[in-house]
Design a protein around this motif. Structure first.
Motif, PDB file in Angstrom:
ATOM      1  N   ALA A   3      46.772  91.603  94.328  1.00  0.00           N
ATOM      2  CA  ALA A   3      46.958  93.045  94.170  1.00  0.00           C
ATOM      3  C   ALA A   3      45.636  93.796  93.997  1.00  0.00           C
ATOM      4  CB  ALA A   3      47.925  93.346  93.031  1.00  0.00           C
ATOM      5  N   ASP A   4      44.542  93.248  94.532  1.00  0.00           N
ATOM      6  CA  ASP A   4      43.240  93.897  94.372  1.00  0.00           C
ATOM      7  C   ASP A   4      43.186  95.221  95.128  1.00  0.00           C
ATOM      8  OD1 ASP A   4      42.255  91.763  92.865  1.00  0.00           O
ATOM      9  OD2 ASP A   4      41.597  90.687  94.649  1.00  0.00           O
ATOM     10  N   ILE A   5      42.675  96.244  94.453  1.00  0.00           N
ATOM     11  CA  ILE A   5      42.429  97.537  95.085  1.00  0.00           C
ATOM     12  C   ILE A   5      40.989  97.563  95.571  1.00  0.00           C
ATOM     13  CG2 ILE A   5      42.229 100.015  94.710  1.00  0.00           C
ATOM     14  CD1 ILE A   5      44.332  99.704  92.492  1.00  0.00           C
ATOM     15  N   GLU A   6      40.082  97.229  94.668  1.00  0.00           N
ATOM     16  CA  GLU A   6      38.665  97.182  95.011  1.00  0.00           C
ATOM     17  C   GLU A   6      37.904  96.439  93.921  1.00  0.00           C
ATOM     18  OE1 GLU A   6      36.174 100.965  93.917  1.00  0.00           O
ATOM     19  OE2 GLU A   6      38.092 101.678  94.727  1.00  0.00           O
ATOM     20  N   SER A   7      36.681  96.071  94.245  1.00  0.00           N
ATOM     21  CA  SER A   7      35.824  95.413  93.259  1.00  0.00           C
ATOM     22  C   SER A   7      34.585  96.262  93.045  1.00  0.00           C
ATOM     23  CB  SER A   7      35.431  94.015  93.733  1.00  0.00           C
ATOM     24  OG  SER A   7      34.749  94.109  94.967  1.00  0.00           O
ATOM     25  N   ARG A   8      34.075  96.211  91.828  1.00  0.00           N
ATOM     26  CA  ARG A   8      32.868  96.950  91.472  1.00  0.00           C
ATOM     27  C   ARG A   8      31.936  95.997  90.733  1.00  0.00           C
ATOM     28  NH1 ARG A   8      35.648 102.639  89.505  1.00  0.00           N
ATOM     29  NH2 ARG A   8      36.638 103.069  91.514  1.00  0.00           N
ATOM     30  N   TYR A   9      30.682  95.979  91.152  1.00  0.00           N
ATOM     31  CA  TYR A   9      29.711  95.062  90.552  1.00  0.00           C
ATOM     32  C   TYR A   9      28.720  95.826  89.680  1.00  0.00           C
ATOM     33  CZ  TYR A   9      31.734  91.570  93.543  1.00  0.00           C
ATOM     34  OH  TYR A   9      32.621  90.708  94.127  1.00  0.00           O
ATOM     35  N   GLY A  10      28.090  95.110  88.764  1.00  0.00           N
ATOM     36  CA  GLY A  10      27.131  95.718  87.859  1.00  0.00           C
ATOM     37  C   GLY A  10      27.801  96.430  86.689  1.00  0.00           C
ATOM     38  N   VAL A  11      29.044  96.086  86.430  1.00  0.00           N
ATOM     39  CA  VAL A  11      29.792  96.680  85.323  1.00  0.00           C
ATOM     40  C   VAL A  11      29.395  95.935  84.054  1.00  0.00           C
ATOM     41  CG1 VAL A  11      32.086  97.177  84.418  1.00  0.00           C
ATOM     42  CG2 VAL A  11      31.658  97.331  86.878  1.00  0.00           C
ATOM     43  N   GLU A  12      29.043  96.658  83.014  1.00  0.00           N
ATOM     44  CA  GLU A  12      28.457  96.064  81.815  1.00  0.00           C
ATOM     45  C   GLU A  12      29.437  95.312  80.915  1.00  0.00           C
ATOM     46  OE1 GLU A  12      25.194  95.831  81.121  1.00  0.00           O
ATOM     47  OE2 GLU A  12      24.879  96.726  83.086  1.00  0.00           O
TER      48      GLU A  12
END
Length: 93
Positions: A3-12
């Motif tokens: 069910a992934d919508i999107e991924s975001r990297y560099g999240v603290e």
């Protein structure tokens, strides 16, 4: 998983990931991958799986209910568009 919508990297942090999920209109849950500092935003239908490298969570129930209602309302509006009679002079092939 799923069910992934999107991924975001560099999240603290998982907390930041949770806030990003709450800010995304289609997000119902998230998984934060500690080793990658990655945040995976999830739609409904996600399945939580135990993993020591991840932290998962869901938005609160009232926000989820509002989002579900918005989806239903949008769906009703689309249905109504298709039920309307064509205006006089409209031509369709």
């Amino acid at each position: 998983q799923g069910a992934d919508i999107e991924s975001r990297y560099g999240v603290e942090s998982a907390s930041d990931c949770s806030q990003q999920c709450e800010a995304h209109a289609a997000c119902f849950a998230f998984t934060y991958v500690k080793s990658e500092r990655a945040c995976w935003l999830k739609a409904e239908g996600y399945v939580s799986k135990s993993n020591p490298n991840t932290i998962s969570g869901a938005i609160n129930a009232s926000l989820a209910a509002t989002r579900r209602l918005n989806v239903w309302n949008a769906s009703d509006e689309v249905d109504e568009m298709y039920e309307e009679e064509p205006a006089e002079g409209d031509e369709f092939d």
